[in-house]
Design a protein around this motif. Structure first.
Motif, PDB file in Angstrom:
ATOM      1  N   LEU A 251       0.846  -1.189   0.000  1.00 39.70           N
ATOM      2  CA  LEU A 251       0.000   0.000   0.000  1.00 39.70           C
ATOM      3  C   LEU A 251       0.882   1.239   0.000  1.00 39.70           C
ATOM      4  CD1 LEU A 251      -2.712  -1.121   2.598  1.00 39.70           C
ATOM      5  CD2 LEU A 251      -2.607  -1.516   0.131  1.00 39.70           C
ATOM      6  N   GLY A 252       0.936   1.909  -1.153  1.00 43.74           N
ATOM      7  CA  GLY A 252       1.885   2.998  -1.359  1.00 43.74           C
ATOM      8  C   GLY A 252       3.157   2.432  -1.935  1.00 43.74           C
ATOM      9  N   GLU A 305       0.057  -7.035 -10.096  1.00 45.05           N
ATOM     10  CA  GLU A 305      -1.012  -6.109 -10.473  1.00 45.05           C
ATOM     11  C   GLU A 305      -0.694  -4.746  -9.863  1.00 45.05           C
ATOM     12  OE1 GLU A 305      -5.828  -5.437  -9.731  1.00 45.05           O
ATOM     13  OE2 GLU A 305      -4.883  -7.350  -9.220  1.00 45.05           O
ATOM     14  N   LEU A 306      -0.698  -3.707 -10.706  1.00 43.58           N
ATOM     15  CA  LEU A 306      -0.432  -2.346 -10.254  1.00 43.58           C
ATOM     16  C   LEU A 306      -1.662  -1.482 -10.461  1.00 43.58           C
ATOM     17  CD1 LEU A 306       3.129  -1.777 -11.778  1.00 43.58           C
ATOM     18  CD2 LEU A 306       2.576  -2.327  -9.409  1.00 43.58           C
ATOM     19  N   GLU A 307      -1.936  -0.614  -9.500  1.00 39.83           N
ATOM     20  CA  GLU A 307      -3.058   0.315  -9.609  1.00 39.83           C
ATOM     21  C   GLU A 307      -2.587   1.705  -9.231  1.00 39.83           C
ATOM     22  OE1 GLU A 307      -7.526   1.211  -7.734  1.00 39.83           O
ATOM     23  OE2 GLU A 307      -6.430  -0.604  -7.148  1.00 39.83           O
ATOM     24  N   GLU A 308      -3.030   2.689  -9.995  1.00 37.23           N
ATOM     25  CA  GLU A 308      -2.783   4.076  -9.646  1.00 37.23           C
ATOM     26  C   GLU A 308      -4.035   4.622  -8.977  1.00 37.23           C
ATOM     27  OE1 GLU A 308      -1.817   8.389 -11.773  1.00 37.23           O
ATOM     28  OE2 GLU A 308      -1.427   6.517 -12.876  1.00 37.23           O
ATOM     29  N   GLY A 309      -3.927   4.977  -7.707  1.00 37.62           N
ATOM     30  CA  GLY A 309      -5.105   5.441  -7.003  1.00 37.62           C
ATOM     31  C   GLY A 309      -4.862   5.596  -5.516  1.00 37.62           C
ATOM     32  N   ASP A 310      -5.955   5.860  -4.798  1.00 37.26           N
ATOM     33  CA  ASP A 310      -5.918   6.099  -3.357  1.00 37.26           C
ATOM     34  C   ASP A 310      -6.188   4.799  -2.616  1.00 37.26           C
ATOM     35  OD1 ASP A 310      -6.400   6.849  -0.711  1.00 37.26           O
ATOM     36  OD2 ASP A 310      -7.384   8.717  -1.279  1.00 37.26           O
ATOM     37  N   MET A 311      -5.263   4.400  -1.745  1.00 33.30           N
ATOM     38  CA  MET A 311      -5.411   3.136  -1.022  1.00 33.30           C
ATOM     39  C   MET A 311      -6.628   3.135  -0.101  1.00 33.30           C
ATOM     40  SD  MET A 311      -2.387   3.484   1.869  1.00 33.30           S
ATOM     41  CE  MET A 311      -1.152   4.257   0.814  1.00 33.30           C
TER      42      MET A 311
END
Length: 432
Positions: A251-252, A305-311
């Motif tokens: 996370l981050g 798996e990578l995500e760009e966003g707010d945890m």
């Protein structure tokens, strides 16, 4: 042949020359002198410029080529095959340097972009010590000797990768002996030199060129960028006993260093989320580069798996947390409000899951669970403090501590039941 285009943010200078012809300008930086290195997998070859950075602290492609070649020699060849190439320099036999350099300078051909396979006969080295000649050419800055020696080394490697076909057309084709060597590795584990070499190469080509952009952040915010070094990541993997059937979450995750290393080192499934656009973009490039490097070295890695966003608002985080075995939160510079907002999310973790952090999510490590704090969220954690060594993180040279929070609801339930029984006895006594 396809070449990946790479931009560079440092000055390159000539490093070799023709000792027999002072008028030869083919080794000047403007001429882009280059050589190739054959990698273990079939159809895997990379082109290296033979230039040096003006700043000695920047990435050196010649040194990178040397380290990759020596790693192939040490980990993919039998003693008899090694004898064809010569002897390693003694300084390579020292410990692996786990600190990634800052910038890349190579051209890559990978996967469908690899050079076309060509069948080469076995090459007779005539008893020459090619590795010693390579060292001599580097010491003397002898360009022609360096190129001719690399040509001979690559021909030897191609002879091992593409053995001559048998005369019987129905006989099976001989295998690539470099790839076959992987089967002989103890416990099928990736040797540390190979692991660190792939991580190093990947970092040089995907993260290094963006170092200046990654350092642009708002000071004293939760978005300050920092990295855990590969040796520290390996310590975390060992401490949490991460394995191929594990789900690892970061996370981050920044540029994804820990994710790609964990999935390469253990073949575990990994997921990471990053809110800052620049690290998230670089992370996607690092994942693409890591996949190419794995193919070139003949290895595989777990799904990432990578995500760009707010945890805190991500639906994917909500879906995966109950399945997670290990959750990493590099919260060294997180604001207290973000740490507090994360704590309720950990209630979704399964029994035995581990949260790894740089700051503890509990108010006191050795605090005894009492009637006053028994209903606190953090009471489900069994927390231990571990040291990390000097050089383990990018934001400081000294050592420090990290924390393992293991979910222990069973132990917590026993303690809570004890307090509830005590409350019930006190209530009955007060009514008498």
């Amino acid at each position: 042949m396809y070449y990946m285009q790479i931009s560079f943010e440092f000055i390159l200078i000539a490093d070799f020359k023709n000792l027999d012809d002072s008028s030869d300008t083919s080794f000047e930086a403007e001429s882009h002198p280059a050589t190739e290195l054959e990698y273990p997998n079939s159809n895997a070859c990379e082109t290296y410029y033979i230039l040096a950075p003006k700043d000695p602290d920047h990435y050196n492609p010649i040194m990178c080529l040397e380290q990759s070649l020596y790693t192939i020699f040490e980990c993919y060849l039998t003693p008899a095959q090694q004898a064809l190439f010569g002897t390693l320099p003694t300084d390579f036999l020292q410990d692996v340097d786990n600190t990634p350099p800052s910038s890349p300078l190579t051209q890559l051909s990978g996967d469908s972009e690899y050079s076309s396979p060509v069948k080469f006969p076995s090459y007779d080295p005539c008893g020459m010590n090619h590795l010693r000649l390579l060292q001599r050419s580097i010491r003397r800055r002898d360009g022609p000797l360096f190129l001719s020696t690399m040509q001979n080394i690559n021909q030897l490697l191609r002879g091992l990768k593409y053995p001559l076909l048998p005369s019987d057309p129905f006989a099976p084709s001989p295998p690539n002996v470099l790839i076959e060597a992987i089967k002989s590795w103890p416990s099928s584990e990736i040797p540390n030199r190979v692991l660190m070499r792939i991580i190093d190469e990947t970092y040089q080509r995907s993260v290094g060129p963006h170092a200046l952009k990654l350092n642009r952040y708002e000071a004293f915010s939760s978005e300050v960028y920092g990295e855990l070094m590969p040796s520290f990541t390996s310590d975390i993997i060992a401490a949490t006993r991460l394995h191929k059937d594990s789900l690892f979450m970061d996370l981050g995750c920044g540029v994804g260093n820990v994710l790609v290393q964990a999935s390469l080192e253990t073949c575990c499934r990994s997921y990471g989320i990053e809110v800052m656009p620049t690290p998230a973009e670089v992370g996607r490039e690092q994942l693409r580069q890591m996949k190419k490097r794995c193919r070139m070295w003949g290895l595989s890695m777990g799904e990432v798996e990578l995500e760009e966003g707010d945890m805190l608002t991500s639906r994917r985080v909500t879906e995966l947390l109950p399945q997670a075995d290990v959750v990493l939160v590099n919260n060294k510079v997180f604001q207290q409000s973000l740490n507090e907002a994360l704590r309720p999310r950990f209630l979704d973790l399964k029994e035995g899951a581990i949260v790894v952090s740089l700051k503890p999510f509990v108010s006191s490590l050795n605090a005894r669970v009492t009637e006053r704090n028994v209903d606190d969220i953090s009471a489900i954690f069994d927390v231990s403090e571990r040291p990390y060594r000097s050089g383990s993180v990018s934001w400081g040279s000294g050592g420090g501590s990290y924390y393992l929070h293991r979910v222990d609801r069973e132990g917590y339930a026993v303690i809570k039941q004890q307090f509830e029984n005590q409350r019930a006895r006190s209530a009955r006594a007060s009514r008498r």
